[in-house]
Scaffold this active site. Sequence first.
Site, PDB file in Angstrom:
ATOM      1  N   ARG A  82       0.790 -34.326  28.867  1.00  0.00           N
ATOM      2  CA  ARG A  82       1.864 -34.841  28.007  1.00  0.00           C
ATOM      3  C   ARG A  82       3.118 -34.003  28.270  1.00  0.00           C
ATOM      4  NH1 ARG A  82      -0.381 -38.895  27.684  1.00  0.00           N
ATOM      5  NH2 ARG A  82      -1.370 -39.906  25.920  1.00  0.00           N
ATOM      6  N   HIS A 108       4.651 -41.692  34.182  1.00  0.00           N
ATOM      7  CA  HIS A 108       3.501 -41.979  33.310  1.00  0.00           C
ATOM      8  C   HIS A 108       2.661 -43.167  33.830  1.00  0.00           C
ATOM      9  CE1 HIS A 108       2.037 -41.154  28.968  1.00  0.00           C
ATOM     10  NE2 HIS A 108       1.012 -41.410  29.790  1.00  0.00           N
ATOM     11  N   GLU A 159      10.545 -40.437  27.760  1.00  0.00           N
ATOM     12  CA  GLU A 159       9.999 -41.487  28.631  1.00  0.00           C
ATOM     13  C   GLU A 159      10.580 -42.811  28.188  1.00  0.00           C
ATOM     14  OE1 GLU A 159       5.730 -41.220  28.768  1.00  0.00           O
ATOM     15  OE2 GLU A 159       5.779 -39.255  29.683  1.00  0.00           O
TER      16      GLU A 159
HETATM   17  P1  NAD Z   1     -10.298 -34.151  26.536  1.00  0.00           P
HETATM   18  O1  NAD Z   1     -10.173 -34.131  25.049  1.00  0.00           O
HETATM   19  O2  NAD Z   1     -11.583 -34.569  27.160  1.00  0.00           O
HETATM   20  O3  NAD Z   1      -9.943 -32.694  27.106  1.00  0.00           O
HETATM   21  C1  NAD Z   1      -8.891 -31.903  26.626  1.00  0.00           C
HETATM   22  C2  NAD Z   1      -9.300 -30.438  26.811  1.00  0.00           C
HETATM   23  O4  NAD Z   1      -8.192 -29.626  26.439  1.00  0.00           O
HETATM   24  C3  NAD Z   1     -10.486 -30.045  25.909  1.00  0.00           C
HETATM   25  O5  NAD Z   1     -11.523 -29.471  26.672  1.00  0.00           O
HETATM   26  C4  NAD Z   1      -9.883 -29.015  24.975  1.00  0.00           C
HETATM   27  O6  NAD Z   1     -10.778 -27.974  24.628  1.00  0.00           O
HETATM   28  C5  NAD Z   1      -8.735 -28.469  25.810  1.00  0.00           C
HETATM   29  N1  NAD Z   1      -7.729 -27.782  25.007  1.00  0.00           N
HETATM   30  C6  NAD Z   1      -7.294 -28.101  23.761  1.00  0.00           C
HETATM   31  N2  NAD Z   1      -6.399 -27.183  23.363  1.00  0.00           N
HETATM   32  C7  NAD Z   1      -6.268 -26.282  24.374  1.00  0.00           C
HETATM   33  C8  NAD Z   1      -5.486 -25.113  24.551  1.00  0.00           C
HETATM   34  N3  NAD Z   1      -4.660 -24.658  23.598  1.00  0.00           N
HETATM   35  N4  NAD Z   1      -5.591 -24.438  25.711  1.00  0.00           N
HETATM   36  C9  NAD Z   1      -6.429 -24.874  26.695  1.00  0.00           C
HETATM   37  N5  NAD Z   1      -7.214 -25.968  26.571  1.00  0.00           N
HETATM   38  C10 NAD Z   1      -7.116 -26.663  25.429  1.00  0.00           C
HETATM   39  O7  NAD Z   1      -9.103 -35.043  27.040  1.00  0.00           O
HETATM   40  P2  NAD Z   1      -8.974 -35.759  28.475  1.00  0.00           P
HETATM   41  O8  NAD Z   1      -9.542 -37.116  28.405  1.00  0.00           O
HETATM   42  O9  NAD Z   1      -9.416 -34.802  29.523  1.00  0.00           O
HETATM   43  O10 NAD Z   1      -7.384 -35.965  28.546  1.00  0.00           O
HETATM   44  C11 NAD Z   1      -6.513 -34.840  28.595  1.00  0.00           C
HETATM   45  C12 NAD Z   1      -5.109 -35.304  28.282  1.00  0.00           C
HETATM   46  O11 NAD Z   1      -4.618 -36.111  29.357  1.00  0.00           O
HETATM   47  C13 NAD Z   1      -5.004 -36.266  27.075  1.00  0.00           C
HETATM   48  O12 NAD Z   1      -4.970 -35.569  25.867  1.00  0.00           O
HETATM   49  C14 NAD Z   1      -3.730 -37.002  27.332  1.00  0.00           C
HETATM   50  O13 NAD Z   1      -2.666 -36.303  26.727  1.00  0.00           O
HETATM   51  C15 NAD Z   1      -3.593 -36.937  28.855  1.00  0.00           C
HETATM   52  N6  NAD Z   1      -3.707 -38.263  29.469  1.00  0.00           N
HETATM   53  C16 NAD Z   1      -2.689 -38.668  30.254  1.00  0.00           C
HETATM   54  C17 NAD Z   1      -2.751 -39.907  30.888  1.00  0.00           C
HETATM   55  C18 NAD Z   1      -1.648 -40.353  31.805  1.00  0.00           C
HETATM   56  O14 NAD Z   1      -1.563 -41.545  32.112  1.00  0.00           O
HETATM   57  N7  NAD Z   1      -0.800 -39.433  32.264  1.00  0.00           N
HETATM   58  C19 NAD Z   1      -3.873 -40.739  30.684  1.00  0.00           C
HETATM   59  C20 NAD Z   1      -4.916 -40.277  29.878  1.00  0.00           C
HETATM   60  C21 NAD Z   1      -4.828 -39.036  29.279  1.00  0.00           C
END
Ligand code: NAD
Length: 341
Positions: A244, A292, A273
């Site tokens: 994000r 994105h 965005e």
């Molecule tokens: P997920 O919930 O499986 O994984 C997120 C990880 O981040 C978790 O393991 C959590 O413990 C960790 N985390 C939380 N706070 C933290 C911190 N302060 N320091 C370090 N690690 C921390 O989520 P995911 O499915 O892997 O997705 C990750 C992110 O990708 C989503 O939250 C979303 O924002 C983003 N995303 C972007 C797109 C895109 O099109 N660009 C698409 C899907 C998801």
Amino acid sequence: MTFKVVHTFALPGVDLGEELLEPLDATLVKGMWRTADEIISHGRDADAVIGVVSIQPFTRRVLEAFVNCRIIAGIAVGFETVDLAAATDCGIVVTNVPDYCIDEVSGLAITFMLALGQKLLQIDKAVRERQISFTSDRKSLMDVLYPRFRMRGQTLGIVGLGKIGTATALKARGLGMKVIAYDPYVLRAVMESRGVRPVDLDTLLRESDFISLHTPLTPETSNMIGYEEFKKMKPTCYFINTARGGCVDQAALIRAVQEGLIAGAGIDVTVDEPIHADNPLLEMPNVILTGHSAWYSTTSDLELFHKPMTQVIMAQKGQWPLYAVNPDVKEKWLEKWGEKV
Ligand code: NAD
């Protein structure tokens, strides 16, 4: 009684999983409604509502108008425009689609690494402009490609080793890279079982040749990568953000690239965005911007629109849906709608 499903975000030509309703005594009403009043007027007597819970207004007023509704099945990972507390008060379960683009987003993170690390854009530009062959032009080779490193043995630092972070780690391991990760919520043993060395954030910033961000945006992760963090990175490090925009201090990122604190960046997500026309990132040749788009493939797109219907079917059968995001309502919900066995 016929089960009524109201789809508030029915894009034309998209498979909404309608065939899943065929064996049931169910009807589907579909349209594209943006305002709270439109959603209320079409969804008032629905048993299930499908919509984009990160864009459309599922406010308390809307939810309280849904007198029969047992589920709001969201078409998105995020659910920032549904009032979860109100849904729980109304006995409605809300679901999202947390897993439709893991392969796509991790794939783009790897694509960024390869394109940046191999200097793909710079090479392509040089060949188009000057019809260069790098085997016979050592000077251009040095000007355009130096320093380029073998990917095998390079260190990838992953911040946030969840679903997408883990998929990225496994793909990078396939390229022969060393992978380190910082995630305070994942057990060391679990990280190690994925071939990843757990480290603190400071070590990750200092040791990585590529840094890829995969955390959600939370108060804790907002601006978690700022100028002080960029200062700790190697000047040859490439920084990648497919998570994000708000996780990174954008002014600090711009300054870090301008001052050569890092070698470049792969940026899918920005604070604004669409990206604003005067954003300096647009002018930087060592920054790749993808607007994105990480989540999209023809397959993920199908899955995104299809999966909410699977949640509706579970709810129709009185089964607690797999992707529920307001578990506080579970007891009340099962009491009212649960399958009696
Ligand atoms: P997920 O919930 O499986 O994984 C997120 C990880 O981040 C978790 O393991 C959590 O413990 C960790 N985390 C939380 N706070 C933290 C911190 N302060 N320091 C370090 N690690 C921390 O989520 P995911 O499915 O892997 O997705 C990750 C992110 O990708 C989503 O939250 C979303 O924002 C983003 N995303 C972007 C797109 C895109 O099109 N660009 C698409 C899907 C998801």
